[in-house]
Design a protein around this motif. Structure first.
Motif, PDB file in Angstrom:
ATOM      1  N   ASN A 169     -24.954  51.927  39.610  1.00  0.00           N
ATOM      2  CA  ASN A 169     -24.355  53.419  39.553  1.00  0.00           C
ATOM      3  C   ASN A 169     -24.232  54.163  40.947  1.00  0.00           C
ATOM      4  OD1 ASN A 169     -24.218  52.893  36.173  1.00  0.00           O
ATOM      5  ND2 ASN A 169     -26.196  54.032  35.954  1.00  0.00           N
ATOM      6  N   TYR A 170     -25.064  53.661  41.691  1.00  0.00           N
ATOM      7  CA  TYR A 170     -24.950  54.923  43.391  1.00  0.00           C
ATOM      8  C   TYR A 170     -25.531  53.730  44.871  1.00  0.00           C
ATOM      9  CZ  TYR A 170     -25.937  59.095  40.774  1.00  0.00           C
ATOM     10  OH  TYR A 170     -25.646  59.542  39.666  1.00  0.00           O
ATOM     11  N   HIS A 337     -32.737  60.906  41.382  1.00  0.00           N
ATOM     12  CA  HIS A 337     -31.523  61.723  41.740  1.00  0.00           C
ATOM     13  C   HIS A 337     -32.415  63.223  40.223  1.00  0.00           C
ATOM     14  CE1 HIS A 337     -29.418  58.215  41.849  1.00  0.00           C
ATOM     15  NE2 HIS A 337     -29.543  57.741  40.663  1.00  0.00           N
ATOM     16  N   THR A 339     -31.346  64.842  37.484  1.00  0.00           N
ATOM     17  CA  THR A 339     -31.605  63.847  36.425  1.00  0.00           C
ATOM     18  C   THR A 339     -33.125  63.665  36.013  1.00  0.00           C
ATOM     19  OG1 THR A 339     -30.590  61.890  36.729  1.00  0.00           O
ATOM     20  CG2 THR A 339     -28.827  64.169  35.984  1.00  0.00           C
ATOM     21  N   ARG A 380     -23.875  65.914  33.292  1.00  0.00           N
ATOM     22  CA  ARG A 380     -24.694  64.953  34.151  1.00  0.00           C
ATOM     23  C   ARG A 380     -25.364  63.719  33.288  1.00  0.00           C
ATOM     24  NH1 ARG A 380     -27.208  64.359  40.406  1.00  0.00           N
ATOM     25  NH2 ARG A 380     -27.617  62.524  40.185  1.00  0.00           N
ATOM     26  N   CYS A 381     -26.110  64.404  32.794  1.00  0.00           N
ATOM     27  CA  CYS A 381     -27.076  63.912  32.264  1.00  0.00           C
ATOM     28  C   CYS A 381     -27.421  62.798  30.878  1.00  0.00           C
ATOM     29  CB  CYS A 381     -28.716  65.144  32.094  1.00  0.00           C
ATOM     30  SG  CYS A 381     -29.666  65.557  33.154  1.00  0.00           S
ATOM     31  N   LYS A 383     -24.093  61.887  30.692  1.00  0.00           N
ATOM     32  CA  LYS A 383     -22.865  61.145  31.010  1.00  0.00           C
ATOM     33  C   LYS A 383     -23.599  59.885  31.678  1.00  0.00           C
ATOM     34  CE  LYS A 383     -20.183  59.761  34.710  1.00  0.00           C
ATOM     35  NZ  LYS A 383     -18.824  59.815  35.489  1.00  0.00           N
ATOM     36  N   GLU A 384     -24.778  60.427  32.324  1.00  0.00           N
ATOM     37  CA  GLU A 384     -25.574  58.900  33.163  1.00  0.00           C
ATOM     38  C   GLU A 384     -27.010  57.919  31.457  1.00  0.00           C
ATOM     39  OE1 GLU A 384     -26.532  59.929  36.490  1.00  0.00           O
ATOM     40  OE2 GLU A 384     -24.713  60.426  37.394  1.00  0.00           O
ATOM     41  N   ASN A 413     -33.742  53.864  29.933  1.00  0.00           N
ATOM     42  CA  ASN A 413     -32.433  54.143  30.925  1.00  0.00           C
ATOM     43  C   ASN A 413     -32.003  52.490  31.174  1.00  0.00           C
ATOM     44  OD1 ASN A 413     -29.756  54.338  31.518  1.00  0.00           O
ATOM     45  ND2 ASN A 413     -30.464  55.555  33.063  1.00  0.00           N
ATOM     46  N   GLU A 416     -30.399  51.603  34.697  1.00  0.00           N
ATOM     47  CA  GLU A 416     -31.120  52.273  36.068  1.00  0.00           C
ATOM     48  C   GLU A 416     -32.648  51.362  36.442  1.00  0.00           C
ATOM     49  OE1 GLU A 416     -29.832  53.830  38.079  1.00  0.00           O
ATOM     50  OE2 GLU A 416     -28.107  54.688  37.831  1.00  0.00           O
TER      51      GLU A 416
END
Length: 420
Positions: A169-170, A337, A339, A380-381, A383-384, A413, A416
């Motif tokens: 994702n990053y 992040h 989040t 953003r939370c 979404k991720e 999650n 991640e």
């Protein structure tokens, strides 16, 4: 008729109460470590499968699941000849196919009853842990299946990124450590494959070959930071954790002051200038008596594969330079992040037995404070993380704003693996 109606209403209310109680996460539930914190924090259901003897025996003796295990090990052995040096082929042999995931889901559903080993595991461990809390409104059997599918897809994601070289994702901070197109990589992958075969040849649980592949991939990529400083309540947070039980919470308007990290971009810099300034503002709020604890949050993030941990460096600065007592600082050393600064802090508040309904504050730069409170962090939370781990309160200043932790923060999650 009225009597029957009220009896029925009472029964439905009572049933609803018992159902909601059964679905709730428990602050005093102790998470099992399993073979490693890397495994248990990423794949908690599979950790339960391995570490609860009654469940392990139940699953390993099922004929259908035994056959799936046998077929998986055979497929891994065959990959040596079938894949040659093709990276994507070897990675796929380690992953679960969608057909395998669905076949296992079906079998777990067939095996589950409320009173057998699986049913007891769900009621005594899976639900109280809160680690799959976004499924809490589903029937218990469906929660089991959802948890399995999450862990399976999470393993596939880890292998996809850290074996096959797919983008995380990053990508700038979380990518694979090797160039998969380099001529030497297939040899390394071949050695990984051989090690996997050796370590899994006697496995008798259906998920273990793929789980081992994912864990080996994280290990050789030096991506096991999720386990750093664990168990934190008896290591980096012991002083603060021991002090929690002594706090008169009514004496403070807020439970904690959260300071999100700001990683430097230079490899040799331990703490960025922005990080220092955030710590200074938070220290002022602490000495004003707004909260009994400061949470410093941030992992080994910037630059790529840095050796410095944001939270650890912030604590050093606050203790040594700003004279904040060490037992007033809670370290959250895993967030990558904003989040997860919010989410991980909410988790610590819950797990450490702090008041979960008490307001907290973020103390940070003006721009980040605006981002958290007024702009798009909640989107953003969603979404991720697939949820928002906090509820907004009121703004206090340009650098401080209230928030309330939410129980959804306990959800793992699966996409991640460096901070699930």
């Amino acid at each position: 008729m009225k009597k029957i109606y009220f009896l029925l209403l009472f029964w439905l209310t009572l049933s609803s109460f018992h159902y909601s109680q059964a679905q709730s996460a428990k602050a005093n539930y102790e998470l099992l470590k399993g073979k490693s914190f890397v495994q248990s924090k990423n794949y908690y259901l599979l950790t339960l499968f391995q570490n609860l003897p009654e469940v392990k025996n139940f699953l390993s003796n099922d004929a259908v699941l035994k056959n799936i295990t046998k077929q998986k090990i055979e497929a891994l052995n065959n990959a040596t000849n079938q894949c040659q040096s093709k990276v994507s082929c070897i990675a796929e042999s380690m992953q679960f196919s969608e057909a395998e995931i669905q076949e296992i889901s079906k079998r777990l559903g067939e095996l589950y009853t409320e009173t057998n080993a699986l049913g007891k595991m769900v009621s005594v461990h899976l639900i109280p842990s809160g680690t799959y809390i976004l499924s809490q409104k589903l029937p218990a059997k469906e929660q089991l299946i959802k948890a399995w599918e999450q862990d399976a897809h999470g393993i596939n994601f880890t292998i996809g990124v850290y074996v096959a070289g797919q983008k995380p994702n990053y990508p700038n901070i979380d990518s694979i450590s090797f160039k998969v197109t380099h001529k030497s990589y297939p040899q390394l992958l071949g050695d990984l494959h051989k090690t996997l075969l050796e370590e899994t040849k006697n496995d008798n649980l259906f998920f273990e070959p793929s789980l081992t592949a994912a864990l080996l991939a994280l290990e050789i990529n030096e991506r096991e930071q999720v386990a750093d400083y664990e168990p934190m309540a008896s290591t980096v947070n012991k002083l603060a954790f021991d002090r929690i039980k002594t706090i008169n919470w009514k004496a403070f308007p807020y439970a904690v002051i959260l300071v999100p990290g700001a990683g430097p971009e230079e490899p040799e810099v331990a703490l960025s200038a922005e990080g220092m300034l955030r710590c200074r503002v938070a220290a002022l709020r602490y000495f004003e008596g707004l909260a009994p604890f400061v949470v410093v949050s941030g992992g080994n993030v910037h630059p790529y594969k840095t050796k410095f941990n944001e939270a650890i460096e912030m604590k050093k600065f606050m203790v040594e330079k700003l004279k904040v007592p060490a037992n007033a600082i809670i370290v959250e050393p895993h967030a990558r992040h904003t989040t997860t600064n919010m989410r991980n802090t909410a988790r610590l508040i819950f797990r450490y037995g702090m008041p979960f309904d008490k307001a907290c504050i973020t103390s940070t730069s003006k721009s980040q404070s605006m981002y958290i409170q007024e702009l798009n962090l909640d989107k953003r939370c969603e979404k991720e993380l697939n949820h928002v781990p906090y509820r907004k309160g009121k703004r206090l200043s340009e650098t401080e704003a209230e928030f309330y932790p939410l129980i959804e923060a306990l959800q793992i999650n699966a996409l991640e693996p460096l901070d699930p």
